[in-house]
Design an enzyme around this catalytic site. Structure first.
Site, mmCIF file in Angstrom:
data_model
loop_
_atom_site.group_PDB
_atom_site.id
_atom_site.type_symbol
_atom_site.label_atom_id
_atom_site.label_comp_id
_atom_site.label_asym_id
_atom_site.label_seq_id
_atom_site.Cartn_x
_atom_site.Cartn_y
_atom_site.Cartn_z
ATOM 1 N N LYS A 152 0.861 -1.174 0.000
ATOM 2 C CA LYS A 152 0.000 0.000 0.000
ATOM 3 C C LYS A 152 0.898 1.225 0.000
ATOM 4 O O LYS A 152 1.816 1.308 0.826
ATOM 5 C CB LYS A 152 -0.813 -0.046 1.304
ATOM 6 C CG LYS A 152 -2.149 0.623 1.250
ATOM 7 C CD LYS A 152 -3.045 0.027 2.319
ATOM 8 C CE LYS A 152 -3.704 1.036 3.179
ATOM 9 N NZ LYS A 152 -4.559 0.447 4.202
ATOM 10 N N GLY B 189 -2.265 7.969 -4.607
ATOM 11 C CA GLY B 189 -1.782 6.590 -4.529
ATOM 12 C C GLY B 189 -0.674 6.371 -3.506
ATOM 13 O O GLY B 189 -0.127 5.280 -3.404
ATOM 14 N N ARG C 10 1.445 -5.655 3.574
ATOM 15 C CA ARG C 10 0.593 -6.405 4.485
ATOM 16 C C ARG C 10 0.251 -7.758 3.899
ATOM 17 O O ARG C 10 0.320 -7.961 2.696
ATOM 18 C CB ARG C 10 -0.658 -5.610 4.839
ATOM 19 C CG ARG C 10 -1.691 -5.560 3.755
ATOM 20 C CD ARG C 10 -2.933 -4.822 4.246
ATOM 21 N NE ARG C 10 -3.839 -4.608 3.146
ATOM 22 C CZ ARG C 10 -4.799 -3.686 3.147
ATOM 23 N NH1 ARG C 10 -4.960 -2.892 4.185
ATOM 24 N NH2 ARG C 10 -5.597 -3.562 2.114
ATOM 25 N N ASP D 222 -16.422 -2.172 1.419
ATOM 26 C CA ASP D 222 -15.100 -2.403 0.806
ATOM 27 C C ASP D 222 -14.034 -2.646 1.860
ATOM 28 O O ASP D 222 -12.903 -3.010 1.531
ATOM 29 C CB ASP D 222 -14.704 -1.223 -0.099
ATOM 30 C CG ASP D 222 -14.822 0.124 0.607
ATOM 31 O OD1 ASP D 222 -15.871 0.392 1.203
ATOM 32 O OD2 ASP D 222 -13.852 0.901 0.572
ATOM 33 N N ASP E 21 -8.085 -2.821 6.961
ATOM 34 C CA ASP E 21 -8.108 -1.361 6.836
ATOM 35 C C ASP E 21 -8.180 -0.635 8.170
ATOM 36 O O ASP E 21 -9.239 -0.475 8.762
ATOM 37 C CB ASP E 21 -9.241 -0.892 5.914
ATOM 38 C CG ASP E 21 -8.746 -0.863 4.478
ATOM 39 O OD1 ASP E 21 -7.700 -1.500 4.225
ATOM 40 O OD2 ASP E 21 -9.350 -0.193 3.638
HETATM 41 P P1 AMP Z 1 -10.321 3.528 2.462
HETATM 42 O O1 AMP Z 1 -11.245 4.549 3.038
HETATM 43 O O2 AMP Z 1 -8.891 3.684 2.893
HETATM 44 O O3 AMP Z 1 -10.804 2.149 2.635
HETATM 45 O O4 AMP Z 1 -10.261 3.835 0.875
HETATM 46 C C1 AMP Z 1 -11.411 3.915 0.081
HETATM 47 C C2 AMP Z 1 -11.007 3.946 -1.385
HETATM 48 O O5 AMP Z 1 -10.195 5.090 -1.668
HETATM 49 C C3 AMP Z 1 -10.223 2.747 -1.858
HETATM 50 O O6 AMP Z 1 -10.617 2.430 -3.158
HETATM 51 C C4 AMP Z 1 -8.802 3.237 -1.801
HETATM 52 O O7 AMP Z 1 -7.964 2.521 -2.678
HETATM 53 C C5 AMP Z 1 -8.951 4.692 -2.225
HETATM 54 N N1 AMP Z 1 -7.863 5.541 -1.710
HETATM 55 C C6 AMP Z 1 -7.629 5.871 -0.423
HETATM 56 N N2 AMP Z 1 -6.537 6.648 -0.312
HETATM 57 C C7 AMP Z 1 -6.063 6.836 -1.547
HETATM 58 C C8 AMP Z 1 -4.958 7.570 -2.124
HETATM 59 N N3 AMP Z 1 -4.096 8.246 -1.358
HETATM 60 N N4 AMP Z 1 -4.790 7.509 -3.458
HETATM 61 C C9 AMP Z 1 -5.631 6.818 -4.237
HETATM 62 N N5 AMP Z 1 -6.685 6.124 -3.784
HETATM 63 C C10 AMP Z 1 -6.904 6.126 -2.460
HETATM 64 MG MG MG Z 2 -10.354 0.349 2.201
#
Ligand code: AMP
Ligand code: MG
Length: 479
Positions: free
Chosen positions: A109, A122, A172, A247, A257
């Site tokens: 990640k 990303g 991870r 998700d 997560d």
């Molecule tokens: P999360 O809330 O961390 O579970 O993320 C929700 C969605 O946002 C997932 O599809 C992640 O891959 C995407 N995401 C979170 N942070 C980033 C980031 N810094 N760059 C690109 N995608 C992100």
């Molecule tokens: Mg997530």
């Protein structure tokens, strides 16, 4: 040092479920933490992981012939549906079989934008990476099913999140990264063969004990059961996941997560930490209801496989979903009674549990210390450190009277009541120091939470509750 044998069976699934993706190279990768214990469990050679090839592998620059993938998924985020999510800052770089023949994903990640990044960069900040490392290793040590952290690596870049942070990657592992949202995504494609392929892969990889009639209904049963038990375990340690979107719910039953998660300190059943959870959707005591809601989305995604007749499929789903509540309550009561050294056959068990939670609620005592100092008092027959937790011990004394009459078992209490959890303020201080290049605090925290049931004088600073009564602290997604 030979390279370990990796493969990538997920890439045999239909194309739409993932995209081949080459993570960006880190300009100056440096290992911050390598989890030696986990490496050994996975039969991964530590020396190889630390070698140049190993570091290349862990940052997504494969020495072998596997092309990493970004997995696609959908997700209900705080109740609203996003059809197109996916690994926006992550990649599956390989899978490995452990000594017991169990397959584990190796996933990183923070390696840059993917086809699913939407507006994001990303990347990941070191503090978010280390937070995931600390929390996942804490849960693992407490015996809660979870993804694990194999390594934390700084990339040599800086990442902007309100301010500038060192950039990092967390590597991870998980028994699989298939989520409720992955099934939602497959279902959306209106193409039953993709859904079936995903379900068959899941059955073979995660639920291979299932056989006989209607394996998909059994898959639903088992996923419901694992999730009910997982949430019961979280709650018995005061853990609040904070972002239980579909998700972020793994079909394997592992916690996944670690964004705005936290352990509750002063007890409040409706405690919320996450700054974005304004309505308290994922509060401590709402977690079973929310897991059930997510599992309903899972059942809906499976409908075409449950029965060719839609009404019959719905009936099967409803029957299975109805089992959640019994499964959760059974597990929760058992765990909460074990914290008191009691079995489920204890006299008036249910009423006594209620009385205990009511004492915690009125006195807003630190959840972890309440049980731990109670354990000490049963072990030493000295109530003083327990009673010292209360400003006015009258109610606690009254409660202790009833408690003592039930002959609690101190050995059971000792293995259910940790002394070390990652407490909000200590985690914050350690993360702040780590970003300034000072790792001793986070090392100490990791050492303590890895043996959460063994109390040591050297870690006395990690035991102090920080949360002032009635003043909740806030955690952030750290994305
Ligand atoms: P999360 O809330 O961390 O579970 O993320 C929700 C969605 O946002 C997932 O599809 C992640 O891959 C995407 N995401 C979170 N942070 C980033 C980031 N810094 N760059 C690109 N995608 C992100
Ligand atoms: Mg997530």
């Amino acid at each position: 040092m030979p390279q370990p044998l990796f493969d990538l069976t997920y890439a045999n699934l239909p194309d739409g479920l993932y995209t081949l993706y080459q993570p960006e190279p880190a300009p100056d990768p440096k290992m911050v933490f390598l989890n030696n214990g986990l490496a050994a469990e996975l039969s991964l050679d530590q020396d190889w992981l630390r070698s140049e090839d190993g570091l290349n592998f862990l940052t997504g620059q494969q020495p072998g012939d596997i092309t990493p993938i970004a997995m696609a998924y959908s997700g209900h985020q705080f109740g609203g549906f996003s059809p197109q999510l996916g690994d926006g800052r992550a990649a599956l770089i390989g899978e490995i079989l452990d000594g017991d023949g169990i397959r584990h994903d190796i996933h990183l990640k923070g390696s840059g934008r993917t086809p699913y990044s939407r507006g994001g960069d990303g990347k990941a900040a070191l503090r978010a990476v280390l937070k995931e490392y600390v929390f996942s290793e804490s849960l693992a040590a407490l015996g809660i099913p979870t993804t694990r952290s194999l390594a934390a690596i700084t990339t040599g870049e800086t990442v902007e999140r309100q301010k500038m942070h060192p950039g990092a990657i967390v590597v991870r592992t998980a028994q699989s990264h298939i989520r409720v949202g992955t099934f939602q995504y497959a279902r959306l494609r209106q193409d039953e063969s993709t859904l079936k392929a995903l379900a068959d892969y899941t059955l073979e990889r995660l639920y291979s004990q299932i056989n006989g009639a209607n394996p998909y209904a059994q898959l639903l049963t088992q996923v419901i059961d694992r999730q009910a038990k997982l949430v019961a375990k979280w709650m018995s340690f005061g853990f609040i996941h904070g972002v239980m979107n579909t998700d972020n719910m793994a079909i394997s039953g592992e916690t996944i997560d670690f964004g705005p998660c936290a352990f509750m300190e002063a007890f409040r059943a409706n405690q919320v930490f996450s700054s974005i959870d304004r309505r308290g959707r994922y509060a401590w005591n709402k977690q079973p209801e929310m897991a059930y809601w997510n599992l309903t989305r899972f059942a809906e995604s499976l409908l075409p496989l449950l029965h060719t007749d839609e009404d019959k499929a719905v009936a099967i789903a409803e029957t299975e979903l109805a089992k959640f509540s019994t499964s959760f309550s059974g597990a929760f009561n058992e765990l909460m009674l074990a914290k008191l050294g009691l079995g489920t056959d204890a006299e008036n068990a249910g009423a006594f549990l209620q009385a205990t939670l009511s004492l915690l609620t009125t006195t807003q005592t630190d959840f972890t210390l309440f049980y731990r100092r109670l354990t000490d008092s049963v072990q030493t027959s000295d109530n003083s450190t327990f009673l010292a937790l209360f400003t006015d011990p009258a109610r606690a004394k009254q409660w202790l009277n009833t408690f003592s009459k039930q002959s609690p078992n101190p050995e059971i209490m000792a293995v259910n009541n940790p002394i070390y959890i990652p407490r909000f303020a200590q985690v914050e201080t350690a993360l702040e120091a780590a970003e300034n290049g000072e790792l001793s605090k986070i090392k100490q925290l990791l050492d303590a939470i890895k043996k959460p049931f063994d109390e040591h004088e050297a870690y006395a600073n990690l035991v102090k509750p920080n949360q002032q009564k009635g003043i909740p602290q806030q955690t952030y997604c750290e994305t």
